[in-house]
Design an enzyme around this catalytic site. Structure first.
Site, PDB file in Angstrom:
ATOM      1  N   GLY A   1       0.840  -1.182   0.000  1.00  0.00           N
ATOM      2  CA  GLY A   1       0.000   0.000   0.000  1.00  0.00           C
ATOM      3  C   GLY A   1       0.880   1.238   0.000  1.00  0.00           C
ATOM      4  O   GLY A   1       2.056   1.186   0.400  1.00  0.00           O
ATOM      5  N   TYR A   2       0.304   2.332  -0.437  1.00  0.00           N
ATOM      6  CA  TYR A   2       1.059   3.573  -0.608  1.00  0.00           C
ATOM      7  C   TYR A   2       0.641   4.609   0.425  1.00  0.00           C
ATOM      8  O   TYR A   2      -0.539   4.917   0.567  1.00  0.00           O
ATOM      9  CB  TYR A   2       0.869   4.102  -2.035  1.00  0.00           C
ATOM     10  CG  TYR A   2       1.541   3.171  -3.004  1.00  0.00           C
ATOM     11  CD1 TYR A   2       2.874   3.357  -3.344  1.00  0.00           C
ATOM     12  CD2 TYR A   2       0.882   2.061  -3.506  1.00  0.00           C
ATOM     13  CE1 TYR A   2       3.524   2.468  -4.181  1.00  0.00           C
ATOM     14  CE2 TYR A   2       1.526   1.169  -4.343  1.00  0.00           C
ATOM     15  CZ  TYR A   2       2.846   1.385  -4.670  1.00  0.00           C
ATOM     16  OH  TYR A   2       3.492   0.494  -5.493  1.00  0.00           O
TER      17      TYR A   2
END
Length: 157
Positions: free
Chosen positions: A30-31
């Site tokens: 995830g960012y």
């Protein structure tokens, strides 16, 4: 300074399915930051977690800094702070002294299979395995950070 020099290719699904693969590793990522020219990613790779900071790509090269973090921290960061993400299985395929990392994407990117090879320089030569198809190194749609926001299944065929 950390540098990543990488080439990226689509994988022919028929040839890949016929290829004798080692066991893959599940990835969830995830960012925390996902902007043009910079990303901060948290990745769970099997039983390990990493935080990675990447800069803008020039040619095949970009700044990259990656650090292992405690697995529990990785899970908490993904759950509490990740904006978007991807899920995939990664296979490490040795070919003539180098390693191709082949990612079979899941979820909204299901059906996409991409191979990457990290090099020591942009002029590094390497042998291409039979399962490689079109090179997509310069196509930003195939960056994992972009697949998180514009998944493969949403593309017009």
């Amino acid at each position: 300074m950390g540098l990543e020099i990488e080439r990226k290719f689509l994988v022919d699904p028929e040839k890949w399915n016929a290829f004798a693969k080692p066991e893959g590793t599940p990835y969830q990522q995830g960012y925390l930051v996902n902007e043009k020219g910079k990303t901060i990613r948290v990745r769970i790779a099997g039983s390990k977690a990493f935080i990675t900071i990447k800069g803008a790509t020039t040619g095949f090269t970009r700044k990259e800094y990656e650090y292992e973090i405690p697995l529990q921290d990785g899970h908490e960061l993904l759950e509490s702070f990740a904006l978007q993400g991807t899920v995939k299985t990664r296979y490490r395929i040795p070919v003539a002294g180098k390693v191709f990392e082949v990612d079979e994407f899941k979820g909204e990117n299901e059906g996409l299979i991409v191979a990457e090879i990290e090099l020591k320089s942009e002029s590094d030569l390497f042998e291409k395995p039979d399962f490689l198809a079109e090179e997509v190194t310069h196509d930003p749609r195939y960056y994992n950070s972009n697949l998180a926001t514009s998944p493969f299944s949403f593309w017009k065929k």
